[in-house]
Design an enzyme around this catalytic site. Sequence first.
Site, PDB file in Angstrom:
ATOM      1  N   GLY A  21       6.811   4.944   1.180  1.00  0.00           N
ATOM      2  CA  GLY A  21       7.503   3.719   0.771  1.00  0.00           C
ATOM      3  C   GLY A  21       7.414   3.503  -0.718  1.00  0.00           C
ATOM      4  O   GLY A  21       6.682   4.203  -1.436  1.00  0.00           O
ATOM      5  N   GLY A  23       8.209   0.136  -3.843  1.00  0.00           N
ATOM      6  CA  GLY A  23       8.591  -1.247  -4.107  1.00  0.00           C
ATOM      7  C   GLY A  23       8.567  -1.525  -5.588  1.00  0.00           C
ATOM      8  O   GLY A  23       8.329  -0.608  -6.401  1.00  0.00           O
ATOM      9  N   GLY A  24       8.795  -2.767  -5.946  1.00  0.00           N
ATOM     10  CA  GLY A  24       8.828  -3.117  -7.357  1.00  0.00           C
ATOM     11  C   GLY A  24       7.494  -2.931  -8.044  1.00  0.00           C
ATOM     12  O   GLY A  24       7.433  -2.721  -9.254  1.00  0.00           O
ATOM     13  N   MET A  25       6.405  -2.989  -7.278  1.00  0.00           N
ATOM     14  CA  MET A  25       5.082  -2.922  -7.887  1.00  0.00           C
ATOM     15  C   MET A  25       4.447  -1.540  -7.815  1.00  0.00           C
ATOM     16  O   MET A  25       3.497  -1.264  -8.543  1.00  0.00           O
ATOM     17  CB  MET A  25       4.155  -3.934  -7.223  1.00  0.00           C
ATOM     18  CG  MET A  25       4.625  -5.370  -7.377  1.00  0.00           C
ATOM     19  SD  MET A  25       3.440  -6.541  -6.716  1.00  0.00           S
ATOM     20  CE  MET A  25       2.104  -6.362  -7.900  1.00  0.00           C
ATOM     21  N   GLY A  26       4.925  -0.675  -6.945  1.00  0.00           N
ATOM     22  CA  GLY A  26       4.306   0.633  -6.866  1.00  0.00           C
ATOM     23  C   GLY A  26       4.851   1.490  -5.751  1.00  0.00           C
ATOM     24  O   GLY A  26       5.810   1.135  -5.062  1.00  0.00           O
ATOM     25  N   LYS A  43      -1.546   2.442  -1.971  1.00  0.00           N
ATOM     26  CA  LYS A  43      -0.535   1.902  -2.879  1.00  0.00           C
ATOM     27  C   LYS A  43      -0.982   2.146  -4.317  1.00  0.00           C
ATOM     28  O   LYS A  43      -2.067   1.729  -4.717  1.00  0.00           O
ATOM     29  CB  LYS A  43      -0.327   0.407  -2.634  1.00  0.00           C
ATOM     30  CG  LYS A  43       0.844  -0.174  -3.423  1.00  0.00           C
ATOM     31  CD  LYS A  43       1.244  -1.537  -2.901  1.00  0.00           C
ATOM     32  CE  LYS A  43       2.526  -2.039  -3.558  1.00  0.00           C
ATOM     33  NZ  LYS A  43       2.985  -3.311  -2.981  1.00  0.00           N
ATOM     34  N   ASP A 139       6.206 -13.403  -0.336  1.00  0.00           N
ATOM     35  CA  ASP A 139       7.250 -12.403  -0.102  1.00  0.00           C
ATOM     36  C   ASP A 139       7.398 -12.105   1.389  1.00  0.00           C
ATOM     37  O   ASP A 139       7.459 -10.944   1.804  1.00  0.00           O
ATOM     38  CB  ASP A 139       6.933 -11.116  -0.869  1.00  0.00           C
ATOM     39  CG  ASP A 139       8.172 -10.224  -1.028  1.00  0.00           C
ATOM     40  OD1 ASP A 139       9.298 -10.755  -0.953  1.00  0.00           O
ATOM     41  OD2 ASP A 139       8.001  -9.009  -1.228  1.00  0.00           O
TER      42      ASP A 139
END
Length: 429
Positions: A21, A23-26, A43, A139
């Site tokens: 996966g 996402g915006g953070m990692g 992550k 979120d």
Amino acid sequence: MIPQQQQLARVGDYVIESQIGSGGMGLIYKAKQISMHRIVALKVLRDNLVSNQKYLDRFFREVRLLASMEHPNMVRVYEGGNDRGNVWFSMEYIQGDDLNLYLMRRTFKFSEYQARFIGRHVALALAYAWNYQRMIHRDVKPANIMLTKRGEIKLLDLGISKKLDDDPNAMGHTTADGLLVGSPTYMSPEQVSAGKDIDFRTDIYSLGITLYHILAGKPPYDGTSVVDVITQHFSAPIPDIREVRPDISRRFANVIKKMMAKQKEDRYASWEDFIAALDKCDEMEKKRSQRKWGKLPLKQILLAVAVCFVAIPALCLLIPDAQEENVTEEAAPRQSMILSTGSTEKIREIAPQQQYEDLKKQILLKLEQHLSAKDFDKGIERCKNLPAQILPGGKLEDFFKADADFKFKLDIFLMKFEELRKADEKILH
């Protein structure tokens, strides 16, 4: 050029197996922790977030906090670290799919009791976070709600959650590097406006949007740009889910509308109040079912009783084959009494509630075995024929109708079996 983080082979004590996966953070990886011999989700933060020391200090404080929290509906966070510039945290690896993947399969349609099941368990996790540490998620959305293979609900991505006593300037909608926190489709008006006084009610709003989405198949507010969506959160009328799903009860539709109120003061005053509202929906559904049964003409009741006796032998289909299953010593005596078709006296010795619970455990065990064996034909047949085998018109049927959790798990099993069948058909053709 491939980002350096995507070429990782090992981070600290973790050997990377695959990327699962982003996402915006990692980026999120499936990895093996060498020292503990366990599979985890790892992550790794993006480089632009690693360069801010203030952010890193806050990040590790939050990881320590999350690692101290334990709830059955929360993904457990283990630890965090910094290995040669790679900042990471490890967490429980969950086998299953997030709700967004189900929504992408247009043929799948969530029912009301499934939505209530999901809403309840997400609320229990969020209530725990709020009551335990005054933490909000910020979120909540379908992609952050995981449905495990065992039919459990897990809340993901607590990495951007915030404590109420954090720096007020950090409670808004961006990180220190200007990264938008949250997803505009699900963000509350006060979160979008970077309000400094947001609390758990922003998560109630996001969960309301999520419940609407999984029932309608699309979010309530949509547009061609982020600005369009954000504007609707502030000014568009709150839609009624019954306009697109008339089968949804009016009471539950009102629950969702209350969750999506523009002003946080108009939403539920606590997570406990919201859960109580769901309990009321369950109670009213049970009463409607009982009233419907009570209004049946005498002829239909007598017919149902007759069908009940005819259906008793069908329970034999649910008995595990002697060659296929080993029943635990503790459960064996009770199961033999419940499933014995030769002695109705033995059945009467056990309360109907206990009969139902024992039968349910045996059914789920059998379905687990079919799934492990990839025997989709038997699995599909068992799932589809099950309602007719729970003694129609009898006391066990009443328990079955009121058991939303069990019905939800059966739906998930059926979907898994159908996926296996489709995969098999592709191989054959």
